[in-house]
Design a protein around this motif. Structure first.
Motif, PDB file in Angstrom:
ATOM      1  N   THR A 242       0.812  -1.222   0.000  1.00 47.78           N
ATOM      2  CA  THR A 242       0.000   0.000   0.000  1.00 47.78           C
ATOM      3  C   THR A 242       0.848   1.276   0.000  1.00 47.78           C
ATOM      4  O   THR A 242       0.609   2.185  -0.781  1.00 47.78           O
ATOM      5  CB  THR A 242      -0.933   0.020   1.229  1.00 47.78           C
ATOM      6  OG1 THR A 242      -0.186  -0.362   2.377  1.00 47.78           O
ATOM      7  CG2 THR A 242      -2.089  -0.954   1.061  1.00 47.78           C
ATOM      8  N   HIS A 243       1.846   1.322   0.897  1.00 42.88           N
ATOM      9  CA  HIS A 243       2.645   2.551   1.001  1.00 42.88           C
ATOM     10  C   HIS A 243       3.492   2.767  -0.241  1.00 42.88           C
ATOM     11  O   HIS A 243       3.709   3.901  -0.670  1.00 42.88           O
ATOM     12  CB  HIS A 243       3.519   2.497   2.257  1.00 42.88           C
ATOM     13  CG  HIS A 243       2.731   2.416   3.520  1.00 42.88           C
ATOM     14  ND1 HIS A 243       2.115   1.250   3.930  1.00 42.88           N
ATOM     15  CD2 HIS A 243       2.423   3.348   4.434  1.00 42.88           C
ATOM     16  CE1 HIS A 243       1.473   1.485   5.051  1.00 42.88           C
ATOM     17  NE2 HIS A 243       1.636   2.742   5.377  1.00 42.88           N
ATOM     18  N   VAL A 244       3.965   1.656  -0.813  1.00 39.38           N
ATOM     19  CA  VAL A 244       4.775   1.746  -2.031  1.00 39.38           C
ATOM     20  C   VAL A 244       3.927   2.298  -3.178  1.00 39.38           C
ATOM     21  O   VAL A 244       4.373   3.158  -3.944  1.00 39.38           O
ATOM     22  CB  VAL A 244       5.330   0.347  -2.407  1.00 39.38           C
ATOM     23  CG1 VAL A 244       6.084   0.400  -3.732  1.00 39.38           C
ATOM     24  CG2 VAL A 244       6.221  -0.186  -1.297  1.00 39.38           C
ATOM     25  N   LEU A 245       2.694   1.832  -3.260  1.00 40.00           N
ATOM     26  CA  LEU A 245       1.809   2.305  -4.324  1.00 40.00           C
ATOM     27  C   LEU A 245       1.482   3.790  -4.135  1.00 40.00           C
ATOM     28  O   LEU A 245       1.479   4.565  -5.099  1.00 40.00           O
ATOM     29  CB  LEU A 245       0.527   1.488  -4.390  1.00 40.00           C
ATOM     30  CG  LEU A 245      -0.305   1.878  -5.615  1.00 40.00           C
ATOM     31  CD1 LEU A 245       0.105   1.081  -6.844  1.00 40.00           C
ATOM     32  CD2 LEU A 245      -1.779   1.772  -5.368  1.00 40.00           C
ATOM     33  N   ALA A 246       1.212   4.191  -2.903  1.00 41.89           N
ATOM     34  CA  ALA A 246       0.899   5.603  -2.631  1.00 41.89           C
ATOM     35  C   ALA A 246       2.096   6.489  -2.987  1.00 41.89           C
ATOM     36  O   ALA A 246       1.944   7.566  -3.570  1.00 41.89           O
ATOM     37  CB  ALA A 246       0.511   5.784  -1.166  1.00 41.89           C
ATOM     38  N   ALA A 247       3.301   5.999  -2.667  1.00 41.25           N
ATOM     39  CA  ALA A 247       4.507   6.761  -3.017  1.00 41.25           C
ATOM     40  C   ALA A 247       4.674   6.823  -4.534  1.00 41.25           C
ATOM     41  O   ALA A 247       5.062   7.858  -5.089  1.00 41.25           O
ATOM     42  CB  ALA A 247       5.738   6.122  -2.376  1.00 41.25           C
ATOM     43  N   LEU A 248       4.360   5.717  -5.206  1.00 41.81           N
ATOM     44  CA  LEU A 248       4.487   5.701  -6.668  1.00 41.81           C
ATOM     45  C   LEU A 248       3.482   6.668  -7.300  1.00 41.81           C
ATOM     46  O   LEU A 248       3.802   7.366  -8.265  1.00 41.81           O
ATOM     47  CB  LEU A 248       4.301   4.278  -7.209  1.00 41.81           C
ATOM     48  CG  LEU A 248       4.471   4.119  -8.723  1.00 41.81           C
ATOM     49  CD1 LEU A 248       5.850   4.595  -9.202  1.00 41.81           C
ATOM     50  CD2 LEU A 248       4.248   2.668  -9.144  1.00 41.81           C
ATOM     51  N   ARG A 249       2.266   6.700  -6.747  1.00 44.73           N
ATOM     52  CA  ARG A 249       1.264   7.650  -7.252  1.00 44.73           C
ATOM     53  C   ARG A 249       1.814   9.086  -7.155  1.00 44.73           C
ATOM     54  O   ARG A 249       1.747   9.850  -8.112  1.00 44.73           O
ATOM     55  CB  ARG A 249      -0.037   7.498  -6.441  1.00 44.73           C
ATOM     56  CG  ARG A 249      -1.197   8.414  -6.779  1.00 44.73           C
ATOM     57  CD  ARG A 249      -1.776   8.198  -8.174  1.00 44.73           C
ATOM     58  NE  ARG A 249      -1.149   9.067  -9.151  1.00 44.73           N
ATOM     59  CZ  ARG A 249      -1.209   8.892 -10.468  1.00 44.73           C
ATOM     60  NH1 ARG A 249      -1.874   7.888 -10.996  1.00 44.73           N
ATOM     61  NH2 ARG A 249      -0.602   9.714 -11.288  1.00 44.73           N
ATOM     62  N   ALA A 250       2.383   9.412  -6.001  1.00 39.97           N
ATOM     63  CA  ALA A 250       2.951  10.755  -5.803  1.00 39.97           C
ATOM     64  C   ALA A 250       4.130  10.982  -6.748  1.00 39.97           C
ATOM     65  O   ALA A 250       4.282  12.073  -7.321  1.00 39.97           O
ATOM     66  CB  ALA A 250       3.389  10.929  -4.357  1.00 39.97           C
ATOM     67  N   ALA A 251       4.951   9.949  -6.935  1.00 42.67           N
ATOM     68  CA  ALA A 251       6.131  10.087  -7.805  1.00 42.67           C
ATOM     69  C   ALA A 251       5.700  10.313  -9.251  1.00 42.67           C
ATOM     70  O   ALA A 251       6.307  11.120  -9.968  1.00 42.67           O
ATOM     71  CB  ALA A 251       7.017   8.848  -7.686  1.00 42.67           C
ATOM     72  N   ILE A 252       4.659   9.612  -9.691  1.00 41.29           N
ATOM     73  CA  ILE A 252       4.186   9.796 -11.075  1.00 41.29           C
ATOM     74  C   ILE A 252       3.563  11.186 -11.240  1.00 41.29           C
ATOM     75  O   ILE A 252       3.733  11.833 -12.268  1.00 41.29           O
ATOM     76  CB  ILE A 252       3.192   8.675 -11.471  1.00 41.29           C
ATOM     77  CG1 ILE A 252       3.899   7.317 -11.508  1.00 41.29           C
ATOM     78  CG2 ILE A 252       2.566   8.965 -12.842  1.00 41.29           C
ATOM     79  CD1 ILE A 252       2.956   6.129 -11.698  1.00 41.29           C
ATOM     80  N   ASP A 253       2.847  11.663 -10.210  1.00 41.86           N
ATOM     81  CA  ASP A 253       2.301  13.027 -10.271  1.00 41.86           C
ATOM     82  C   ASP A 253       3.429  14.045 -10.484  1.00 41.86           C
ATOM     83  O   ASP A 253       3.313  14.959 -11.305  1.00 41.86           O
ATOM     84  CB  ASP A 253       1.544  13.371  -8.978  1.00 41.86           C
ATOM     85  CG  ASP A 253       0.226  12.603  -8.855  1.00 41.86           C
ATOM     86  OD1 ASP A 253      -0.253  12.070  -9.884  1.00 41.86           O
ATOM     87  OD2 ASP A 253      -0.304  12.525  -7.733  1.00 41.86           O
ATOM     88  N   GLN A 254       4.527  13.873  -9.765  1.00 38.89           N
ATOM     89  CA  GLN A 254       5.653  14.798  -9.923  1.00 38.89           C
ATOM     90  C   GLN A 254       6.305  14.629 -11.298  1.00 38.89           C
ATOM     91  O   GLN A 254       6.699  15.609 -11.946  1.00 38.89           O
ATOM     92  CB  GLN A 254       6.692  14.556  -8.820  1.00 38.89           C
ATOM     93  CG  GLN A 254       6.190  14.925  -7.428  1.00 38.89           C
ATOM     94  CD  GLN A 254       6.992  14.216  -6.346  1.00 38.89           C
ATOM     95  OE1 GLN A 254       8.133  14.586  -6.075  1.00 38.89           O
ATOM     96  NE2 GLN A 254       6.414  13.198  -5.735  1.00 38.89           N
ATOM     97  N   TYR A 255       6.417  13.385 -11.722  1.00 33.94           N
ATOM     98  CA  TYR A 255       6.987  13.078 -13.053  1.00 33.94           C
ATOM     99  C   TYR A 255       6.216  13.838 -14.127  1.00 33.94           C
ATOM    100  O   TYR A 255       6.793  14.509 -14.990  1.00 33.94           O
ATOM    101  CB  TYR A 255       6.875  11.564 -13.241  1.00 33.94           C
ATOM    102  CG  TYR A 255       7.296  10.986 -14.576  1.00 33.94           C
ATOM    103  CD1 TYR A 255       8.646  10.752 -14.856  1.00 33.94           C
ATOM    104  CD2 TYR A 255       6.356  10.613 -15.535  1.00 33.94           C
ATOM    105  CE1 TYR A 255       9.035  10.172 -16.054  1.00 33.94           C
ATOM    106  CE2 TYR A 255       6.730  10.027 -16.730  1.00 33.94           C
ATOM    107  CZ  TYR A 255       8.072   9.809 -16.994  1.00 33.94           C
ATOM    108  OH  TYR A 255       8.444   9.229 -18.181  1.00 33.94           O
TER     109      TYR A 255
END
Ligand code: PLP
Length: 370
Positions: A242-255
Motif C-alpha cells: 500500500t505505502h509503495v503504491l501511494a509513493a508511486l502515485r505521488a512520484a508519477i504526479d511529480q513526473y
C-alpha cells in the motif's frame, strides 16, 4: 546529519513529497486505494503509449520478481528463449529461465559491446525452435544501452515473442509501443519513476496474457491470475504494497508535473554529463565509451593505486553524504555511480567533490593507467 544521497540505481534518492505520501495507512478494500491502483496502471501503460494492445499488471516484490513472473507467465512451457548477454542482468534472466524450466540460449557479447541486432537476426534465422527473445534494455551492470528498437524490429520480423527488461530505462529512455512490438515490458517502482522500491509491473500484450493460462508453475507469480482478479474486484490478490503504491502515485504526479519523459531524460543526461566530466577532470576513467553510455549509471575503473580500496573509499564518500555502488564486472576492478533519483547536476558536482576529497585523504595519487 542529513540523509545520504543515494547514487545507486534503486533504491535511489526520492523527493520529500514522495516519502510523505507514505504517511497514510491504506486498507486494501478501500475504494480510494483501489482507484489509486487503477490510476497508476493507466499512467504506466500510457508512459510507453501502449493503451491500444497492452495492459499493466502490477506485482508485489522487487524488479526481479516481476521479471520472473513475466517469463513464467508469458513464455509457455516448451519455449526456447534467446538471451543476448552483455552483462549481469542478462545473466540473471538466463538463471530465471533455468529455474523455471524454460530452455535458454545465450548469445554472448562483450561487456562493452551493445547487443547486436544482426547477430540476433542470424541466431533466429539459424534456429527456428527459438520462440522468444529476452532483452535487457539498459544493462545496469555496466550502464550500456542496448539498441532496443532495432532488436524489436528484428524479433518482430522473424515472428518471435519479445520480453524486455526495461527496469532501469522505463520512464527515462523512450520506448514507444506503437512502433516497437513486445509481449512484455518489465519495470519497477523504485527506478527512473523515482518511487520507493517494493513493486514491479509488467506491461503485457493483452492477447498474450489472455492466452497464458497454465504456463506458470507458481501461484504468487501468476500474472494472468493477478490481472483477472484485479479486473474482477479492483483489488490486488494478496496483501498489496500500500505505502509503495501511494509513493508511486505521488512520484508519477511529480513526473508528469515536471514534464514527463523528456524532462526526466534531460535531467539524467545533465547528471551523467556532470558526473563524467567531473570524474574525468579528477583523472578517473569510464569503463564505456560515451557513445554506448546510457544516462542511468556510469561504471568507472578503480584507481590502480595501491592505497585504493573500495570498502574504504565507500566509507569515506559515505561519510561525506553520498552512497556509491560497487562494480559488477568480473574481469576488471570498477565502481559505479548512478545518475538517477531526485537529484540534479549540482548534487552530482558535490558528489564528485566528495570523491576527490576521499581519494586525497586515502592517499590515492594514481587515478588511471596511462
Ligand atoms: C534493478 C534491475 C532489476 C531488478 O533488480 P531488483 O534488485 O530485483 O530490483 C532487473 N533488471 C535491471 C536491468 C535492473 O536495473
Amino acid at each position: 546529519m542529513t540523509d545520504p544521497i543515494l547514487l545507486t540505481p534503486g533504491p535511489l534518492t526520492t523527493s520529500t513529497q514522495t516519502r510523505s505520501a507514505m504517511l497514510v495507512d491504506w486498507g486494501s478494500w478501500d475504494r480510494a486505494f483501489n482507484d489509486m491502483t487503477a490510476s497508476v496502471c493507466r499512467d504506466l501503460v500510457a508512459i510507453v503509449n501502449a493503451q491500444a494492445d497492452h495492459v499493466c499488471v502490477p506485482l508485489q516484490g522487487s524488479g526481479t520478481f516481476a521479471v520472473e513472473a513475466a517469463l513464467g507467465t508469458l513464455v509457455p512451457r516448451g519455449a526456447k528463449v534467446l538471451v543476448p548477454d552483455n552483462g549481469s542482468y542478462c545473466k540473471r534472466m538466463v538463471r530465471i529461465l533455468r529455474y523455471i524450466g524454460r530452455e535458454a540460449v545465450v548469445l554472448p557479447h562483450g561487456e562493452q559491446e551493445p547487443a547486436d541486432p544482426a547477430r540476433i537476426d542470424a541466431a533466429l534465422a539459424a534456429d527456428s525452435a527459438i520462440t522468444h527473445v529476452a532483452q535487457v534494455h539498459c544493462e545496469t551492470g555496466t550502464g550500456i544501452l542496448n539498441p532496443l528498437a532495432q532488436i524489436a524490429a528484428v524479433v518482430a520480423g522473424r515472428g518471435r515473442g519479445l520480453v524486455i527488461d526495461a527496469m532501469s530505462s522505463y520512464g527515462a529512455i523512450p520506448i514507444d509501443a506503437r512502433s516497437l512490438r513486445f509481449d512484455a515490458l518489465i519495470a519497477a517502482s523504485g527506478k527512473c519513476l523515482e518511487g520507493v522500491p517494493g513493486m514491479g509491473f509488467i506491461i503485457a500484450r493483452q492477447k498474450t496474457l489472455e492466452a497464458s493460462a497454465g504456463n506458470t508453475y507458481s501461484l504468487a507469480m501468476d500474472l494472468l491470475d493477478q490481472w483477472q482478479y484485479m479486473q474482477k474486484t479492483g483489488q490486488w490478490r494478496f496483501t498489496p504494497p500500500t505505502h509503495v503504491l501511494a509513493a508511486l502515485r505521488a512520484a508519477i504526479d511529480q513526473y508528469q508535473a515536471q514534464g514527463g519523459l523528456p524532462a526526466r531524460l534531460a535531467r539524467y543526461t545533465e547528471n551523467c554529463r556532470a558526473l563524467v566530466a567531473g570524474m574525468r577532470a579528477l583523472g578517473l576513467r569510464t569503463f564505456l565509451p560515451d557513445a554506448l553510455q546510457a544516462p542511468i549509471i556510469v561504471t568507472f575503473h578503480s584507481p590502480p593505486d595501491p592505497s585504493y580500496d573500495f570498502t574504504e573509499f565507500y566509507r569515506q564518500v559515505r561519510e561525506r553524504g553520498f552512497v556509491l555502488y560497487p562494480g559488477k564486472l568480473t574481469a576488471v576492478d570498477t565502481f559505479r555511480v548512478g545518475c538517477i533519483g531526485a537529484i540534479d547536476a549540482g548534487t552530482i558536482r558535490k558528489a564528485v567533490a566528495a570523491v576527490a576529497d576521499s581519494l586525497r585523504d586515502m592517499g590515492v595519487r594514481r587515478l588511471a593507467h596511462e
